[in-house]
Design a protein around this motif. Structure first.
Motif, short mmCIF file in Angstrom:
data_model
loop_
_atom_site.label_atom_id
_atom_site.label_comp_id
_atom_site.label_asym_id
_atom_site.label_seq_id
_atom_site.Cartn_x
_atom_site.Cartn_y
_atom_site.Cartn_z
N ALA A 188 0.83 -1.21 0.00
CA ALA A 188 0.00 0.00 0.00
C ALA A 188 0.87 1.26 0.00
O ALA A 188 2.00 1.25 0.50
CB ALA A 188 -0.92 0.00 1.21
N LYS A 189 0.29 2.30 -0.56
CA LYS A 189 0.93 3.61 -0.55
C LYS A 189 -0.15 4.66 -0.34
O LYS A 189 -1.17 4.67 -1.04
CB LYS A 189 1.67 3.88 -1.86
N LEU A 190 0.08 5.54 0.63
CA LEU A 190 -0.88 6.59 0.96
C LEU A 190 -0.14 7.92 0.95
O LEU A 190 0.87 8.08 1.64
CB LEU A 190 -1.50 6.33 2.34
N ASP A 212 -5.44 -3.39 -8.32
CA ASP A 212 -5.09 -2.11 -7.72
C ASP A 212 -6.37 -1.43 -7.27
O ASP A 212 -7.26 -1.16 -8.08
CB ASP A 212 -4.36 -1.21 -8.73
N SER A 253 -7.77 1.90 -5.65
CA SER A 253 -7.43 3.30 -5.35
C SER A 253 -8.58 3.99 -4.64
O SER A 253 -9.76 3.71 -4.90
CB SER A 253 -7.10 4.06 -6.64
N GLN A 254 -8.23 4.89 -3.75
CA GLN A 254 -9.24 5.64 -3.01
C GLN A 254 -8.78 7.07 -2.84
O GLN A 254 -7.62 7.34 -2.53
CB GLN A 254 -9.47 4.99 -1.63
N ASP A 255 -9.69 8.00 -3.07
CA ASP A 255 -9.42 9.41 -2.86
C ASP A 255 -9.36 9.67 -1.35
O ASP A 255 -10.30 9.35 -0.63
CB ASP A 255 -10.52 10.26 -3.50
N LYS A 277 -4.20 10.42 -2.72
CA LYS A 277 -4.69 9.11 -3.12
C LYS A 277 -4.05 8.01 -2.29
O LYS A 277 -2.88 8.10 -1.93
CB LYS A 277 -4.43 8.88 -4.61
N GLN A 278 -4.85 6.99 -2.02
CA GLN A 278 -4.32 5.76 -1.42
C GLN A 278 -4.45 4.64 -2.45
O GLN A 278 -5.51 4.48 -3.04
CB GLN A 278 -5.08 5.38 -0.16
N THR A 279 -3.39 3.89 -2.67
CA THR A 279 -3.42 2.77 -3.59
C THR A 279 -2.98 1.51 -2.87
O THR A 279 -1.91 1.49 -2.24
CB THR A 279 -2.50 3.01 -4.81
N THR A 306 -2.35 -2.58 -3.60
CA THR A 306 -2.18 -3.57 -4.64
C THR A 306 -2.21 -4.97 -4.02
O THR A 306 -1.43 -5.25 -3.10
CB THR A 306 -0.85 -3.38 -5.40
#
Length: 363
Positions: free
Chosen positions: A202-204, A327, A329-331, A351-353, A355
């Motif tokens: 994850a990446k936020l 993937d 994704s969330q705003d 954005k948060q992604t 995977t």
């Protein structure tokens, strides 16, 4: 599953048990690369099992009154053909039929499998084309097993008896075959997931702005390997994993001053992913560990400190499609933390992604 469209005439999929089948070439075992094909074959088989069971009930409701009428020579319907009226009803019902996936992903075989009325025969070449058009070995095996069950019943009862049945009985048999087919496909779906490895990373990157404040953060969770197997007797199950998350400030301005950051926040991460092989939901729990962020601004100095052992938890996402690589994704502005910050006069973007991957054993 496509076999229904390959064999839509009543009594489809028949062969005598003595018939010689072609020698099948080697076919690759179904793996995570075939996840989508197995998913769609399963959904098709489940759809067809329900459709034919419903058809059987409707046709029986047509046939039963006529069976009773035939017992009374004076009844107005005593000379009505049961087979004809039920077959007409079947034709109307069939016009409503639609597969969820037509064809299932990757299938390239025949739309129909030929059958000779009044016998238990199909053309071996068509069965071979059905097999060869399937994405992997287990899909082919399951669809051909469906056909074999019809053949065996036909041979056991004799073709004359088999073909003399009422349309409702053909539909009931087809529903049974597709229930077996769906069960076999689900077992393959579970095996594929169990044999593979699910990883989550994850990446936020939220940007938080307010009066005299503008900062972009970066929270990174490297790939976490999830552990766990499918639950016997249940269509859904949970896999769990543990990992680390690091948090930094990418850039910041405070009171018009550009600031440089150093250090990072550290968290232990516990994740739980629920899936039924089609959709997935992810929950996460974070526990703060030693680690602080320092800011050096033009004309000033600051330091971020937080309580050690700080715990946060919640749902990361829900009801997302489970795929070999997904993937999500969330705003950030839609996340719960954004509402809290807005109440304090701050705005949030970014954005948060997340995977999620299903990795085959050999990879």
């Amino acid at each position: 599953m496509q076999v229904s469209l390959r064999s839509k005439i009543l009594g489809f999929c028949l062969l005598t048990s003595a018939m010689v089948l072609p020698a099948f070439a080697d076919q690759a075992k179904c793996s995570c690369r075939n996840l989508r094909s197995v998913q769609e074959e399963l959904k098709n088989a489940e759809c067809e099992a329900m459709f034919f069971a419903d058809m059987a009930a409707k046709l029986k409701a047509v046939e039963d009154p006529l069976i009773e009428a035939h017992k009374n020579p004076t009844h107005p319907d005593s000379d009505v053909s049961i087979h004809d009226r039920s077959s007409r009803a079947r034709a109307v019902i069939m016009r409503t039929f639609k597969l969820p996936y037509n064809p299932a992903y990757g299938y390239s075989g025949p739309v129909t499998v030929g059958m000779k009325f009044g016998s238990c025969e199909q053309k071996p070449a068509e069965l071979e084309a059905l097999r060869a058009g399937s994405q992997c070995k287990e899909i082919a095996d399951i669809t051909l097993a469906h056909e074999a069950e019809h053949r065996e019943r036909c041979a056991r009862e004799t073709a004359a008896v088999y073909w003399d049945r009422l349309p409702s009985q053909f539909a009931a048999e087809e529903a049974e075959r597709y229930r077996e087919q769906a069960n076999a496909m689900r077992a393959q779906l579970k095996r594929i997931v169990d044999e593979g490895t699910i990883t989550v990373e994850a990446k936020l990157e939220p940007r938080i702005k307010g009066p005299q404040f503008d900062a972009t953060y970066s929270y990174v969770t490297p790939a976490i390997e999830m552990e766990g197997k499918s639950s016997p007797g249940s269509d859904s199950w949970t896999v769990n994993g543990k990992g680390k998350q690091s948090g930094k400030i990418k850039n910041a301005k405070i009171g018009g001053m550009t600031c440089k950051s150093s250090g990072q926040l550290n968290d232990d991460i516990d994740m739980a992913l629920d899936t039924d092989g089609f959709v997935m939901s992810l929950k996460s729990k974070s526990t703060g560990r030693p680690g602080d962020i320092k800011l050096r601004c033009m004309g000033g100095y600051g330091m971020s400190m937080r309580p050690q052992g700080e715990v946060g938890s919640g749902e990361v996402f829900a009801a997302e499609r489970f795929a070999s690589e997904a993937d999500v994704s969330q705003d950030v502005s839609t996340m719960p933390i954004a509402k809290i910050l807005r109440q304090g006069g701050m705005s949030v973007s970014g954005k948060q992604t997340v995977t999620v991957r299903l990795v085959c054993p050999a990879e």
